[in-house]
Design a protein around this motif. Structure first.
Motif, PDB file in Angstrom:
ATOM      1  N   LEU A  18       0.852  -1.175   0.000  1.00 58.62           N
ATOM      2  CA  LEU A  18       0.000   0.000   0.000  1.00 58.62           C
ATOM      3  C   LEU A  18       0.889   1.227   0.000  1.00 58.62           C
ATOM      4  O   LEU A  18       1.827   1.328   0.790  1.00 58.62           O
ATOM      5  N   ILE A  20       0.844   5.521  -0.002  1.00 58.67           N
ATOM      6  CA  ILE A  20       0.050   6.720   0.240  1.00 58.67           C
ATOM      7  C   ILE A  20       0.343   7.720  -0.878  1.00 58.67           C
ATOM      8  O   ILE A  20       1.451   8.235  -0.992  1.00 58.67           O
ATOM      9  N   SER A  37       0.908  -4.970   3.057  1.00 58.34           N
ATOM     10  CA  SER A  37      -0.377  -5.339   3.640  1.00 58.34           C
ATOM     11  C   SER A  37      -0.582  -6.846   3.691  1.00 58.34           C
ATOM     12  O   SER A  37      -1.232  -7.347   4.595  1.00 58.34           O
ATOM     13  N   LEU A  54      -7.633  -9.872  -2.482  1.00 60.87           N
ATOM     14  CA  LEU A  54      -7.678  -8.437  -2.212  1.00 60.87           C
ATOM     15  C   LEU A  54      -9.019  -7.951  -1.682  1.00 60.87           C
ATOM     16  O   LEU A  54      -9.084  -6.858  -1.121  1.00 60.87           O
ATOM     17  N   LEU A  57      -9.047  -6.863   2.001  1.00 57.58           N
ATOM     18  CA  LEU A  57      -8.254  -5.655   2.179  1.00 57.58           C
ATOM     19  C   LEU A  57      -9.032  -4.431   1.696  1.00 57.58           C
ATOM     20  O   LEU A  57      -9.053  -3.395   2.362  1.00 57.58           O
ATOM     21  N   ILE A  58      -9.695  -4.541   0.571  1.00 60.38           N
ATOM     22  CA  ILE A  58     -10.461  -3.418   0.021  1.00 60.38           C
ATOM     23  C   ILE A  58     -11.624  -3.064   0.964  1.00 60.38           C
ATOM     24  O   ILE A  58     -11.915  -1.880   1.187  1.00 60.38           O
ATOM     25  N   LEU A  61     -10.225  -1.126   3.894  1.00 59.16           N
ATOM     26  CA  LEU A  61      -9.848   0.236   3.511  1.00 59.16           C
ATOM     27  C   LEU A  61     -11.076   1.133   3.346  1.00 59.16           C
ATOM     28  O   LEU A  61     -11.035   2.315   3.667  1.00 59.16           O
TER      29      LEU A  61
END
Length: 64
Positions: A18, A20, A37, A54, A57-58, A61
């Motif tokens: 990940l 930023i 992650s 994923l 994780l999504i 988030l």
């Protein structure tokens, strides 16, 4: 990534990082602003099935 140094092995690892992106360009690709992650370990290539890994994780988030 070749974890054990043996190039003839069928094992693969896929790092998911990940980054930023709402930082200034000179900072966003520095190591301290990248987060590992998850690591996906598989004997074959994930290809189109990577969304299975994923999706949790999504969802996390989106909650954040």
């Amino acid at each position: 990534m070749n974890l054990f140094g043996n190039m003839s092995t069928n094992h693969r690892s896929w790092p998911i990082l990940l980054v930023i992106y709402n930082l200034p360009p000179r900072l966003c690709m520095k190591r301290k602003y990248m987060m590992l992650s998850m690591m996906i370990s598989s004997a074959n290539q994930s290809g189109n099935d990577i969304n299975v890994y994923l999706s949790p994780l999504i969802e996390d988030l989106k909650l954040m």
